[in-house]
Write a protein that holds these residues in place. Structure first.
Motif, PDB file in Angstrom:
ATOM      1  N   LEU A  21      75.915  65.103 110.057  1.00 52.39           N
ATOM      2  CA  LEU A  21      75.354  65.537 111.336  1.00 52.39           C
ATOM      3  C   LEU A  21      75.805  64.613 112.469  1.00 52.39           C
ATOM      4  CD1 LEU A  21      71.654  66.422 110.461  1.00 52.39           C
ATOM      5  CD2 LEU A  21      73.406  67.998 111.245  1.00 52.39           C
ATOM      6  N   LEU A  25      68.201  65.952 114.277  1.00 55.43           N
ATOM      7  CA  LEU A  25      67.659  67.299 114.429  1.00 55.43           C
ATOM      8  C   LEU A  25      66.138  67.224 114.334  1.00 55.43           C
ATOM      9  CD1 LEU A  25      70.113  69.488 112.312  1.00 55.43           C
ATOM     10  CD2 LEU A  25      70.037  69.195 114.792  1.00 55.43           C
ATOM     11  N   LEU A  52      67.365  73.994 107.776  1.00 53.87           N
ATOM     12  CA  LEU A  52      68.133  74.123 109.005  1.00 53.87           C
ATOM     13  C   LEU A  52      67.950  75.496 109.630  1.00 53.87           C
ATOM     14  CD1 LEU A  52      71.380  72.321 107.822  1.00 53.87           C
ATOM     15  CD2 LEU A  52      69.835  71.523 109.619  1.00 53.87           C
ATOM     16  N   LYS A  57      68.804  76.594 113.366  1.00 54.05           N
ATOM     17  CA  LYS A  57      70.157  76.039 113.398  1.00 54.05           C
ATOM     18  C   LYS A  57      71.078  76.863 112.503  1.00 54.05           C
ATOM     19  CE  LYS A  57      69.141  72.657 116.142  1.00 54.05           C
ATOM     20  NZ  LYS A  57      69.658  72.661 117.517  1.00 54.05           N
ATOM     21  N   ILE A  60      75.916  73.854 113.265  1.00 60.25           N
ATOM     22  CA  ILE A  60      75.690  72.437 113.547  1.00 60.25           C
ATOM     23  C   ILE A  60      76.958  71.861 114.168  1.00 60.25           C
ATOM     24  CG2 ILE A  60      74.040  72.140 111.676  1.00 60.25           C
ATOM     25  CD1 ILE A  60      76.281  70.632 110.172  1.00 60.25           C
ATOM     26  N   GLU A  95      66.906  60.257 118.398  1.00 60.40           N
ATOM     27  CA  GLU A  95      67.331  61.254 119.376  1.00 60.40           C
ATOM     28  C   GLU A  95      67.790  60.602 120.679  1.00 60.40           C
ATOM     29  OE1 GLU A  95      63.979  63.897 119.643  1.00 60.40           O
ATOM     30  OE2 GLU A  95      64.593  64.987 117.863  1.00 60.40           O
TER      31      GLU A  95
END
Length: 339
Positions: A21, A25, A52, A57, A60, A95
């Motif tokens: 990733l 997320l 996901l 999602k 990705i 994040e």
């Protein structure tokens, strides 16, 4: 030859098994949970695909950073490291955000000019408490954040340059730092004939004790005096002789002819920083020093209002700061408490 810009590749989630990733997320369940589902760098497995899809999602991002770009987490970490000083620990990036947390109950020192200069750079953010705010142990006084997923390396390097420049100009001190509170012993003198005679119950003592104890300090002794200047001066000198770290005189702070406290504090030999503050409630507070010992005349609002000029100045004194006239003047901006 290295690329200057970051390349993001969009990959269908069913084809992402084995890929890493590019960013965290988040999963949100209204009223129940909000947090990180997968961390940046997580390698996608077959078992991850339903989760996901559950958060919407279907694709990705796989990221290849350019030589002049930083990932959001790396940018936030580098800014936090550059800015953090004594008494601060850093959270893990999440994040694109890093929280700077206090290691103890204390007073935050924040350079407002530098905060504004950093936020003026764009694409990065620095959010802080106001300088001289009280911060509990383990609570944040600031947070760094990258706004987009990737940030130009030059902007983070500018933050590092500004922070280094600040340290060089301030004897190595960081732009963001914490001061622990000292454990002080205060002498408290309550004035007023109505309390001295026992006609009414003292309300100042419990209120002042509670405020000091909240910061780990104490009222070591409380004495009482009538509205007589000479007696008040004598009692102030007595408290000074006991070598208390601070002297607090309550009551009799108005302009009423019977209120003798301000004149008595001055007559005791104290150097008056200010009689009066541009803050409400608490405009009648007196701040001074007697042989280097902080001495304050506290107005009646300290008994019943939760936040007054006393609550602004007390933490700074407990943190070892000397109050000067300019500090009092600055209290007017934001000094109207409508609560």
């Amino acid at each position: 030859m290295s690329r200057a810009e970051t390349i993001l590749k969009e990959v269908p989630v069913q084809e992402a098994v084995g890929l890493r990733l590019a960013h965290d997320l988040t999963r949100i369940i209204p009223g129940q949970f909000k947090g990180r589902l997968f961390k940046k760098g997580h390698v996608i497995t077959e078992e991850d695909i339903p989760s996901l899809l559950d958060i919407g999602k279907e694709h990705i991002y796989i990221m290849e950073l350019g030589q002049n770009e930083l990932h959001e987490d790396d940018a936030a970490i580098r800014m936090a490291v550059a800015l953090a000083g004594e008494g601060i620990t850093l959270s893990e990036p999440h994040e694109g955000k890093v929280s700077l947390k206090s290691q103890f109950l204390g007073l935050a020192e924040v350079d407002q000019v530098l905060v504004e200069a950093i936020n003026n750079l764009g694409e990065i953010a620095l959010a802080t408490v106001k300088t001289h705010s009280v911060v509990q142990e383990g609570r944040p006084l600031a947070a760094t954040r990258a706004i987009p997923l990737t940030v130009p390396k030059a902007k983070v390097e500018e933050v590092e340059r500004l922070a280094a420049e600040y340290r060089a100009a301030h004897e190595g001190q960081a732009p963001l730092r914490m001061h622990p509170f000292r454990k002080l012993r205060a002498g408290l003198l309550t004035t007023g004939g109505e309390v001295f005679s026992g006609r009414i119950q003292d309300k100042f003592g419990p209120a002042v004790r509670a405020k000091l104890e909240a910061f780990g300090s104490e009222v070591a002794e409380q004495r009482f005096a009538p509205d007589d200047r000479q007696i008040i001066v004598k009692e102030i000198h007595y408290l000074l002789e006991q070598r208390y770290d601070m002297i607090l005189v309550t009551g009799g702070m108005s302009v009423d002819p019977d209120d003798r406290t301000p004149g008595a504090i001055k007559a005791s030999g104290a150097d008056i920083v200010s009689y009066g503050t541009p803050m409400l409630p608490g405009s009648m507070l007196l701040m001074g020093y007697l042989n280097g010992v902080p001495i304050m005349g506290l107005p009646g609002c300290v008994m019943h209002d939760p936040y007054t000029s006393f609550d602004v100045l007390l933490p700074r004194i407990l943190a070892g700061q000397t109050i000067v006239r300019e500090d009092i003047v600055r209290m007017g901006y934001g000094g109207l408490n409508n609560g």
